[in-house]
Design an enzyme around this catalytic site. Structure first.
Site, PDB file in Angstrom:
ATOM      1  N   GLY A  18      -4.823   8.788  13.143  1.00 14.44           N
ATOM      2  CA  GLY A  18      -4.277   7.748  12.103  1.00 14.44           C
ATOM      3  C   GLY A  18      -3.064   7.713  11.554  1.00 14.44           C
ATOM      4  O   GLY A  18      -1.904   8.136  12.349  1.00 14.44           O
ATOM      5  N   TYR A 155     -15.001   3.203  -3.130  1.00 15.32           N
ATOM      6  CA  TYR A 155     -13.612   3.269  -2.597  1.00 15.32           C
ATOM      7  C   TYR A 155     -12.488   2.876  -3.446  1.00 15.32           C
ATOM      8  O   TYR A 155     -11.315   3.621  -3.475  1.00 15.32           O
ATOM      9  CB  TYR A 155     -13.518   2.328  -1.159  1.00 15.32           C
ATOM     10  CG  TYR A 155     -12.085   2.696  -0.408  1.00 15.32           C
ATOM     11  CD1 TYR A 155     -11.943   3.911   0.122  1.00 15.32           C
ATOM     12  CD2 TYR A 155     -11.288   1.597  -0.365  1.00 15.32           C
ATOM     13  CE1 TYR A 155     -10.632   4.043   0.698  1.00 15.32           C
ATOM     14  CE2 TYR A 155      -9.875   1.738   0.399  1.00 15.32           C
ATOM     15  CZ  TYR A 155      -9.902   3.001   1.027  1.00 15.32           C
ATOM     16  OH  TYR A 155      -8.654   3.365   1.788  1.00 15.32           O
ATOM     17  N   PRO A 193      -8.259   4.497  13.457  1.00 15.36           N
ATOM     18  CA  PRO A 193      -9.700   4.741  13.686  1.00 15.36           C
ATOM     19  C   PRO A 193     -10.470   4.082  12.508  1.00 15.36           C
ATOM     20  O   PRO A 193     -11.504   3.702  12.618  1.00 15.36           O
ATOM     21  CB  PRO A 193      -9.720   5.980  14.099  1.00 15.36           C
ATOM     22  CG  PRO A 193      -8.203   6.538  14.585  1.00 15.36           C
ATOM     23  CD  PRO A 193      -7.377   5.644  13.591  1.00 15.36           C
TER      24      PRO A 193
END
Length: 256
Positions: A18, A155, A193
């Site tokens: 990533g 998050y 990803p």
């Protein structure tokens, strides 16, 4: 311009894939010696070989305080200094609304995204402050650290914490007279990803992808190097008067 970080030593967490891998390649290509760390011990050695330039892989769980000390000390042992830290390791799932996300998942998100960044900053400053060279810490936050959504009860808080931690670190280093800058980078949807996994796990992946595209005014998902080049700028001496800043790379998402 070649050699934008020539002579520097950079440590990149989450460097096996990533954003971390893309950034490590750019830093190495511009002259830095690179150490990548990751929990993905199967992918790490291959990523280091792909980066080239003598890149080193170290297995590393960023939530471990003792392992952070070992990783930074090993970097110093191999290269004699540390000029750049990129706190790129992070997770985005599982998440949910305030009614569905579990306390365990919330704590895990905070542990990796925020506490891992805290430990990285703390350990990097330990060795950076006495090396007599300009140093840079780059923390990867997110646009979700600036704005939120109804299913981001874990998050967003973790990435918002990274944003304000960055400013505190920057102010401390400036006040202490350390030549250490600290800035945060705030990506939107990038073709990594992590984002691919989120799309693939949706009940209708094609609809999920189109939904993401509608949220970006530029109408596309970003590429890892879109973030990597911002990090390269912050790692280089070109940004010598930039600290405590939040660098947004989001295709216009937060302009709406």
């Amino acid at each position: 311009m070649a050699g934008r970080v020539a002579g520097k030593v950079a440590l990149v967490t989450g460097g096996a894939s990533g954003l971390g891998l893309a950034t490590a390649k750019l830093l190495s290509g511009e002259g830095a010696k690179v150490v990548i760390t990751d929990v993905q011990k199967d992918k790490g050695p291959k990523a280091a070989a792909e980066i080239g330039g003598g890149a080193v892989f170290l297995e590393h769980d960023v939530t471990s305080e003792s392992r952070w000390k070992e990783v930074v000390d090993e970097t110093m042992k191999r290269f004699g200094k540390l000029n750049v830290l990129v706190n790129s390791a992070g997770i985005a799932w599982p998440d949910g609304s305030i009614e569905t996300v579990t306390l365990a998942d919330f704590k895990r998100m905070m542990s990796v995204n925020c506490e891992g960044t805290f430990l990285g900053c703390q350990n990097a400053i330990r060795v950076m402050k006495g090396n007599g060279q300009p140093c840079s810490i780059v923390n990867i936050s997110s646009v979700a650290g600036l704005v939120s959504g109804w299913q981001m009860a874990a998050y967003s808080p973790s990435k918002g914490a990274v944003r304000l931690l960055t400013k505190s670190v920057a102010l401390h280093c400036a006040r202490a007279g350390y030549d250490i800058r600290c800035n945060s980078v705030h990506p939107a949807f990038i073709d990594t990803p992590m984002v691919q996994q989120g799309i693939a796990e949706d009940k209708d992946p094609e609809k999920a992808r189109k939904r993401l595209l509608r949220m970006v005014p530029m109408g596309k998902i970003g590429e890892p190097n879109d973030i990597g080049y911002m990090i390269l700028y912050l790692a280089s001496d070109e940004s010598k008067f930039t600290t405590g800043a939040e660098m947004v790379v989001d295709g216009g998402c937060t302009a709406m």
